[in-house]
Structure formats: structure tokens, C-alpha cells
Design an enzyme around this catalytic site. Structure first.
Site, PDB file in Angstrom:
ATOM      1  N   ASP A 182      10.537 -62.055  54.700  1.00 41.00           N
ATOM      2  CA  ASP A 182      10.984 -60.704  54.358  1.00 41.00           C
ATOM      3  C   ASP A 182      10.453 -60.246  53.010  1.00 41.00           C
ATOM      4  O   ASP A 182      10.203 -59.056  52.802  1.00 41.00           O
ATOM      5  CB  ASP A 182      12.516 -60.653  54.366  1.00 41.00           C
ATOM      6  CG  ASP A 182      13.083 -60.767  55.770  1.00 41.00           C
ATOM      7  OD1 ASP A 182      12.383 -60.386  56.728  1.00 41.00           O
ATOM      8  OD2 ASP A 182      14.222 -61.244  55.917  1.00 41.00           O
ATOM      9  N   GLY A 208       8.197 -67.227  56.960  1.00 37.60           N
ATOM     10  CA  GLY A 208       8.938 -67.347  55.707  1.00 37.60           C
ATOM     11  C   GLY A 208      10.248 -68.082  55.885  1.00 37.60           C
ATOM     12  O   GLY A 208      10.584 -68.572  56.971  1.00 37.60           O
ATOM     13  N   THR A 240      13.147 -66.565  55.414  1.00 33.06           N
ATOM     14  CA  THR A 240      13.972 -65.604  56.151  1.00 33.06           C
ATOM     15  C   THR A 240      13.045 -64.577  56.781  1.00 33.06           C
ATOM     16  O   THR A 240      12.152 -64.051  56.126  1.00 33.06           O
ATOM     17  CB  THR A 240      14.982 -64.883  55.232  1.00 33.06           C
ATOM     18  OG1 THR A 240      14.277 -64.215  54.175  1.00 33.06           O
ATOM     19  CG2 THR A 240      15.966 -65.864  54.647  1.00 33.06           C
ATOM     20  N   ASP A 278      17.393 -56.106  50.540  1.00 34.77           N
ATOM     21  CA  ASP A 278      16.465 -56.829  51.424  1.00 34.77           C
ATOM     22  C   ASP A 278      16.028 -58.159  50.820  1.00 34.77           C
ATOM     23  O   ASP A 278      14.856 -58.544  50.883  1.00 34.77           O
ATOM     24  CB  ASP A 278      15.227 -55.976  51.723  1.00 34.77           C
ATOM     25  CG  ASP A 278      15.552 -54.754  52.557  1.00 34.77           C
ATOM     26  OD1 ASP A 278      16.713 -54.602  52.948  1.00 34.77           O
ATOM     27  OD2 ASP A 278      14.636 -53.941  52.799  1.00 34.77           O
ATOM     28  N   GLY A 279      16.982 -58.865  50.207  1.00 32.10           N
ATOM     29  CA  GLY A 279      16.684 -60.173  49.656  1.00 32.10           C
ATOM     30  C   GLY A 279      16.172 -60.166  48.234  1.00 32.10           C
ATOM     31  O   GLY A 279      15.793 -61.217  47.709  1.00 32.10           O
ATOM     32  N   GLU A 280      16.181 -59.007  47.567  1.00 31.01           N
ATOM     33  CA  GLU A 280      15.778 -58.921  46.168  1.00 31.01           C
ATOM     34  C   GLU A 280      16.932 -58.351  45.348  1.00 31.01           C
ATOM     35  O   GLU A 280      17.679 -57.491  45.808  1.00 31.01           O
ATOM     36  CB  GLU A 280      14.528 -58.053  46.017  1.00 31.01           C
ATOM     37  CG  GLU A 280      13.298 -58.639  46.706  1.00 31.01           C
ATOM     38  CD  GLU A 280      12.057 -57.827  46.426  1.00 31.01           C
ATOM     39  OE1 GLU A 280      11.977 -57.212  45.341  1.00 31.01           O
ATOM     40  OE2 GLU A 280      11.160 -57.798  47.289  1.00 31.01           O
ATOM     41  N   GLU A 290      -2.016 -64.501  45.723  1.00 28.57           N
ATOM     42  CA  GLU A 290      -2.026 -65.531  44.679  1.00 28.57           C
ATOM     43  C   GLU A 290      -0.829 -65.457  43.747  1.00 28.57           C
ATOM     44  O   GLU A 290      -0.561 -66.400  43.015  1.00 28.57           O
ATOM     45  CB  GLU A 290      -3.313 -65.409  43.864  1.00 28.57           C
ATOM     46  CG  GLU A 290      -4.583 -65.591  44.699  1.00 28.57           C
ATOM     47  CD  GLU A 290      -5.842 -65.351  43.894  1.00 28.57           C
ATOM     48  OE1 GLU A 290      -5.713 -64.936  42.707  1.00 28.57           O
ATOM     49  OE2 GLU A 290      -6.954 -65.569  44.430  1.00 28.57           O
TER      50      GLU A 290
END
Length: 518
Positions: free
Chosen positions: A192, A234, A236, A483-485, A166
Site C-alpha cells: 500500500d 508488500g 499490506t 492509508d498506513g501513513e 532506491e
């Protein structure tokens, strides 16, 4: 022993079973005597028992089979074998074949034998914990799971407790509280980012239960017992693509069902003895960090934001000055310059090296960089089939550290283009690549809160920054793409933990022959 029965599957067939393989061979009756060591024929379909999904008794439509050539046959008894069939481009599909005959005892014997063998496959999960991100990608996670994954899980008699997340970190926080001992694995349905949540929750829970302090960069982390499955849904899905070879929910579900296991390394990222993040694919400073930072402001644009931010970052052509210190990996298989890709990491799973066996001889590089990338895996994706580091291993306790020094915009473009073709992307004078176990980075423009790490660097490396007073300009810091963050701390310490995690995956298989796909 070999067993033989007069079975049919569309045509009259000979069904042979031997140890770990099931073979059904199409041939005309009368069936030839079963040899002690039968040789496969062009019409043979051979499937390992490990890739049989299930076997079920089948009700025959007598009206159908009493017509044509089967009209003289007595009441048939049948069973259906569901199995993994390989399709093009690394995709797997669930296929089936039905066999029938007039002998009920023989039919039951085959069903019982196959079921007993499947029961012995203890690697297969029976009860899973599933997290679904309903907001990721095109918001199709729940639909993908219910329509494409649930029917396969039901076929394989896999039960699942499903949690639809959520809010951000819902899955991570849940894993710290839930009773995970009753599950055989954790499945994340999303991209990811969703995988990262599950990863951090599972590793963090394991370390907490074992009394390991994650804030200690020198701590030896405890391996996680539960495997993680990824159902791609997702924007990616790079981790799934780099470990399976395709972003396809059915293929990933079948890997989970048959209980595949793939060990993988995980890097811990610290700043001033404070844990920041775990990374399994890319740690990128400079170019990839700038792209992520800019794209986060354009999330409303959807996937096109990555193209726009990438083009904008390329035109800006920012470089960043700093010091990289790394501990080279010893006793690893191959090198980053290997011509042969090693996505699957099969060789590195055979030998796990302990870090204590190596003598710590750090190397230091100082300069101006367009990009600093650390890849634990190939980082392959549909746009870059080879990835950032094609020969990177998944489970040898090392990461490929790629340093792209300041160069012209044209040369940098040539480097980027090589990510999409078969040319050696490291064959440039301004690109260096090293296989490392640990590394540190300190920006020349270290913030005040980074003082402890900067002092540590000066003490260890003899005030290397002071030895290079010449500086062309004062450049701002970049951010790390983990990793995308985003990680806003420019000064970090990174350590690779060998085989800390396992996935429900097998690695990218060799491309099947055209005959196998027909």
C-alpha cells in the site's frame, strides 16, 4: 455470422465463434449442423473475446499426433488460444487450448479473425511504466515481477519501462519529471505504501499540468488519464484485496493485460489550507492512528508488530475528545447499513453526481471517541473479509464516516470482533455511521498551530466547544492513520473527489459456481 471448422483439442471438437464470444465445444464427429443460435451444452467452454489474452500459430509435434487415433491424419495445422480462467477465491489463471485440423486456410482464417478482434480492444495497454519496491514486504518485489508478471506481459506483447525504487518517494518524484504521455498506465509492484507513492505522484503531476492548486481545499481536482495497476508484493496490500478480492500477482497481472478499468474516489486531506495527503482507503483517528504510531517504532519486528501494537492499543483504551462536522452525501446509491456488500462499485460508476448539485447542510457531533474512521472503500483484508465498511462504494463521491464513541473495553472488543464475522458491526448504541462528501475534525486539545482551523470551526458552528464546558479529563491528541501513513495534525479537513482515479481492476466478482471451477 457463425463459422465452423473441424478442429480438435485433445478430443474431436467443434469450434464456434460469434461476435464477442469464443466457444469451444467437445463433441464426437460427425459434427452436428451449426444452428443459427446454438445452445450451450455441459461440455462447452465459453470465453469472451475480452478475456482472450492472445492467439498464436502452433507447431504440432507430428510424432505425438501420428500415434493412436491420429495416425491416419494428414499434417495438422494448429493454433493456441490463451485465455483467462477463473480459479477459487477470486484467483485468475492463464490457461490455453490448442485446436488443429488438416486445412491450412481455415486455420489461418481463425488466427487472423481472432487477432483482428483483439486489436479492436483499445482498452488494453501496450506500453507500461513499472515501479518496483525492492524493500517492501518480504523484499520479494523484483522476484515476483520477473518470475510471475514478465512472462504474462511478454505473452500479451506488452512492453514496460521498469524503475526499481532506491529510496522513499522515488516513484512520486519520478512521476513529476518523466514523460508519462507515452505510457498506457503505471504499475506499482509493492504494498500500500508503494501504491500511495504512485497515487500521489500521478495525481500531483496531473494537477500541476492543469494548473490546479492542491493546497486549496475547495479546488476541483482534474481526473487522471492513466490507470494504475497493483502487483501485490508488500506487507499490506489492502487496496488490491478490496478491489480485486485476493492478493495474487498473477490475478492482478491478468487484470492489467485485459485492460480492466475501475473508477475510484480519492479523498484530499488539508490542514489550515495546506495539502497533507490523499487517501483512497482508510483515514483513522484514535484506535487505528495509535496502532500505526506504535507499530512504526517496531518495524524491526516485521509483520508481527501490527498484532503487538494492536493488542497494546486495545489495552490502553484511550479516547479522544473533539468535534466532527460533516456534509452528508445526497443522491448516493444505498447506505452504509446495507446488508449487501458493494465492493466493486458497479452501480456507483453508472451515475456520477456533481457536488454543486447538493445543498450544503452541515451536521456537527461533539464528544469523546475511541475511533473516528473514514472509509472510501470496504477496507477489506484477509483478516477482515468484509472490511470496516462492507457496503462502502468505490466511486460515488462519498466516504463512510464511522464514529465509535467512548464505551467499555468489553463493548469495544465486541465491535472489533464483528469485523471478522457476518454480524452487523454498526449495530451498537455507541457506533454511528454516516455517508459523507466532506468532513472536518477539531480536537478539543488543538495545538497552537491549529488555531486558524479552530477559529473557523467556532465561527461556522457557533463556538460549539464553548457550549460543552464539561470535560471528564484532559486527554492528549491522537494521530491520523492515512492509508498506513502517519499524519500528526489532529485538525483536518477532508473532501471526497468523485472518480478521480482509475485502476486496472474489475471489482470483486460474484463467487463462481463449483462447476465453473472444475
Amino acid at each position: 455470422e457463425w463459422a465452423r471448422g473441424a478442429f480438435a483439442s485433445g478430443k474431436r471438437s467443434l469450434l464456434i465463434f460469434h461476435r464477442q464470444e469464443s466457444e469451444w465445444e467437445l463433441e464426437p464427429f460427425p459434427a452436428r449442423p451449426c444452428p443459427a443460435t446454438p445452445s450451450p451444452s455441459p461440455n462447452t467452454c465459453s470465453v469472451p473475446v475480452s478475456e482472450i489474452i492472445t492467439v498464436e500459430e502452433t507447431e504440432i509435434d507430428e510424432k505425438h499426433y501420428h500415434s493412436g487415433k491420429w495416425q491416419k491424419m494428414a499434417k495438422p495445422y494448429a493454433f493456441t488460444v490463451y485465455y483467462v480462467k477463473r480459479a477459487r477465491r477470486h484467483r485468475w489463471r492463464c490457461s490455453h487450448v490448442t485446436f488443429w485440423c488438416t486445412e491450412e486456410g481455415l486455420c489461418n482464417q481463425w488466427i487472423q479473425t481472432l487477432k483482428e478482434l483483439l486489436e479492436k480492444l483499445t482498452c488494453r495497454p501496450k506500453h507500461l511504466l513499472v515501479y518496483i519496491n525492492p524493500f517492501g514486504g518480504k523484499r520479494q518485489g523484483k522476484r515476483i515481477y520477473e518470475q510471475k508478471v514478465v512472462p504474462l506481459f511478454n505473452l500479451a506483447s506488452i512492453t514496460a519501462d521498469v524503475i526499481v525504487t532506491e529510496h522513499a518517494n522515488h516513484a512520486k518524484d519520478s512521476l513529476f519529471e518523466i514523460n508519462i504521455e507515452k505510457y498506457d498506465g503505471v504499475v506499482c509492484v509493492g504494498g500500500d505504501g508503494m501504491f500511495s507513492e504512485v497515487l500521489h505522484g500521478l495525481i500531483g503531476r496531473t494537477q500541476r499540468d492543469c494548473g490546479v492548486d492542491q493546497n486549496n481545499p475547495k479546488a476541483s481536482l482534474v481526473q487522471c488519464n492513466l490507470r494504475i495497476g497493483i502487483i501485490p508484493a508488500g506487507s499490506t496490500d489492502c487496496v488490491c484485496y478490496a478491489t480485486v478480492g485476493v492478493n495474487d500477482p498473477v490475478t492482478s497481472a491478468l487484470h492489467i493485460i485485459i485492460g480492466d478499468s475501475l473508477a475510484m474516489d480519492v479523498s484530499s486531506v488539508h490542514h489550515n489550507n495546506t495539502f497533507l495527503k490523499y487517501s483512497v482507503s482508510l483515514l483513522g483517528y484514535g484506535f487505528y492512528g495509535d496502532i500505526l504510531r506504535d507499530s512504526e517504532k517496531k518495524r524491526w519486528m516485521g509483520l508481527i508488530r501490527y498484532d503487538l501494537s494492536g493488542f497494546k492499543t486495545f489495552l490502553s483504551h484511550h479516547c479522544y475528545e473533539g468535534t466532527v462536522a460533516f456534509l452528508p452525501a445526497q443522491h448516493t446509491v444505498g447506505s452504509p447499513r446495507d446488508k449487501k456488500s458493494s465492493f466493486h462499485g458497479a452501480e456507483c460508476r453508472q451515475k456520477k453526481r456533481l457536488g454543486s448539485e447538493e445543498v450544503e447542510e452541515w451536521k456537527v457531533i461533539q464528544g469523546k471517541f475511541l475511533a473516528i474512521n473514514a472509509a472510501n472503500m470496504s477496507c477489506a483484508c484477509p483478516r477482515s473479509p468484509k472490511g470496516l465498511s462492507p457496503a462502502a462504494h468505490l466511486a460515488d463521491g462519498s466516504s463512510d464516516l464511522i464514529l465509535v464513541r467512548k464505551c467499555s473495553r468489553l463493548n469495544f472488543l465486541r465491535y472489533l470482533i464483528r469485523h471478522t464475522n457476518q454480524d452487523d458491526q454498526f449495530d451498537f448504541a455507541f457506533v454511528e455511521v454516516y455517508r459523507v462528501r466532506k468532513f472536518q475534525f477539531t480536537s478539543k486539545h488543538v495545538d497552537d498551530e491549529d488555531g486558524d482551523l479552530k477559529d473557523l470551526g467556532k465561527k461556522r458552528f457557533g463556538q460549539i466547544c464553548s457550549d460543552h464546558p464539561a470535560c471528564c479529563c484532559s486527554l492528549p491528541n491522537s494521530t491520523w492513520n492515512c492509508d498506513g501513513e502517519i499524519l500528526n495534525n489532529s485538525a483536518i479537513e477532508v473532501r471526497v473527489h468523485c472518480q478521480l482515479l482509475q485502476l486496472f481492476a474489475r471489482g470483486i466478482e460474484e463467487t463462481p459456481t463449483q462447476e465453473a471451477l472444475s
